[in-house]
Design a protein around this motif. Structure first.
Motif, short mmCIF file in Angstrom:
data_model
loop_
_atom_site.label_atom_id
_atom_site.label_comp_id
_atom_site.label_asym_id
_atom_site.label_seq_id
_atom_site.Cartn_x
_atom_site.Cartn_y
_atom_site.Cartn_z
N ALA A 57 -1.46 -5.60 -7.84
CA ALA A 57 -1.87 -5.22 -6.51
C ALA A 57 -3.48 -5.97 -6.15
O ALA A 57 -4.01 -6.31 -7.04
N PHE A 65 0.63 -1.25 0.16
CA PHE A 65 0.22 0.15 -0.23
C PHE A 65 1.25 1.48 -0.12
O PHE A 65 1.94 1.39 0.58
N SER A 66 0.38 1.96 -0.59
CA SER A 66 1.15 2.91 -0.50
C SER A 66 0.10 5.01 0.16
O SER A 66 -1.03 4.66 -0.33
N ARG A 114 -3.71 3.35 -0.88
CA ARG A 114 -3.83 2.67 -1.61
C ARG A 114 -2.79 1.40 -2.60
O ARG A 114 -1.71 1.04 -2.21
N SER A 115 -3.65 0.82 -2.65
CA SER A 115 -3.21 -1.45 -2.47
C SER A 115 -2.48 -0.74 -4.43
O SER A 115 -3.14 0.00 -5.03
N THR A 116 -1.15 -0.97 -4.36
CA THR A 116 -0.02 -0.68 -4.89
C THR A 116 0.96 -2.15 -5.63
O THR A 116 0.59 -3.29 -4.34
N ASP A 119 -6.78 -5.30 -3.70
CA ASP A 119 -7.26 -4.56 -2.33
C ASP A 119 -7.85 -5.46 -1.36
O ASP A 119 -8.43 -6.67 -1.51
N GLY A 176 4.21 -4.53 -6.23
CA GLY A 176 5.47 -4.43 -5.82
C GLY A 176 6.16 -5.90 -6.18
O GLY A 176 5.48 -6.47 -7.59
#
Length: 221
Positions: free
Chosen positions: A133, A107-108, A119-121, A135, A123
């Motif tokens: 990502a 998450f960012s 926010r789900s990101t 969520d 990686g």
């Protein structure tokens, strides 16, 4: 009692475990060498260091029993947002290599936003393998933990913040506060600060040497 347990570590090296950067009110001649990874929290406390640019918080969530617990949402709560202090002398990178364990959810967070969101990101696992990502919601139990890695960026503020994790299980709902051992997490902008890394084997072994702040792991890992 909530049907889950959690631990949070903000000194694990950001999204990939590759090391973070810290803001200190000391010139490089007065800063001791980077510690072993397991001693970073004590090193930061002894130097009154704060996360520079980005705080990478690794949260492990686990159920207390076999019943499933659904993690519904993660909310960011900023309790203080002020201009960075003028006594800061530099930002020091503790990058020492990467590591990984359970596959995390990333998450960012933009701490400068009026209402910051987690926010789900996408990686990676620290070895170049991408992780998509995904969520909320997630499901945890005693046998099936989840790891949430939150990368909180401060570009213009010094911010104190924590997280609220919503859960539901067997007809019950609730929220647990995720913080730094009872205190908010603390993140400071590195804008305008000189950056340093510790030279162990190259041109100036045993000294902190200048690097561009834009290359610090705290601004993007």
């Amino acid at each position: 009692m909530a049907p889950l347990t959690w631990t949070a570590n903000s000194h694990t090296g950001g999204l990939t475990g590759c090391g973070e950067s810290y803001v200190l009110a000391k010139p490089p001649q007065q800063v001791p060498p980077p510690p072993h990874p397991e001693d970073i929290a004590a090193w930061a406390a002894s130097q009154r260091a704060v996360h520079g640019g980005t705080s990478g918080v690794r949260i492990t969530v686990q159920g207390r029993g076999s019943a499933a617990v659904v993690l519904e949402a993660l909310h960011v709560r900023v309790v203080s947002r002020v201009a960075p202090t003028t006594d800061r002398k530099g930002v020091y990178s503790l990058s020492e290599g990467c590591g990984a364990a359970l596959i995390p959810r990333f998450f960012s967070v933009d701490l400068d936003a009026h209402q910051p969101l987690a926010r789900s990101t996408p990686g990676d696992n620290g070895e170049g393998t991408p992780i998509p990502a995904i969520d909320f919601p997630y499901r945890v139990s005693l046998q099936e933990p989840e790891v949430l890695v939150v990368s909180a960026l401060a570009e213009s503020c010094t911010c104190d913040w924590y997280l609220d994790l919503e859960w539901s299980s067997q007809g019950r709902t609730g929220t647990v506060r995720i913080d730094d051992h009872g205190r908010p997490f603390h993140t400071s902008s590195i804008k305008g600060l000189p950056g340093y890394r510790y030279d162990r084997i190259y041109h100036h072994p045993g000294r902190w040497v200048p690097i561009p702040a834009a290359n610090m792991g705290a601004t993007g890992d």
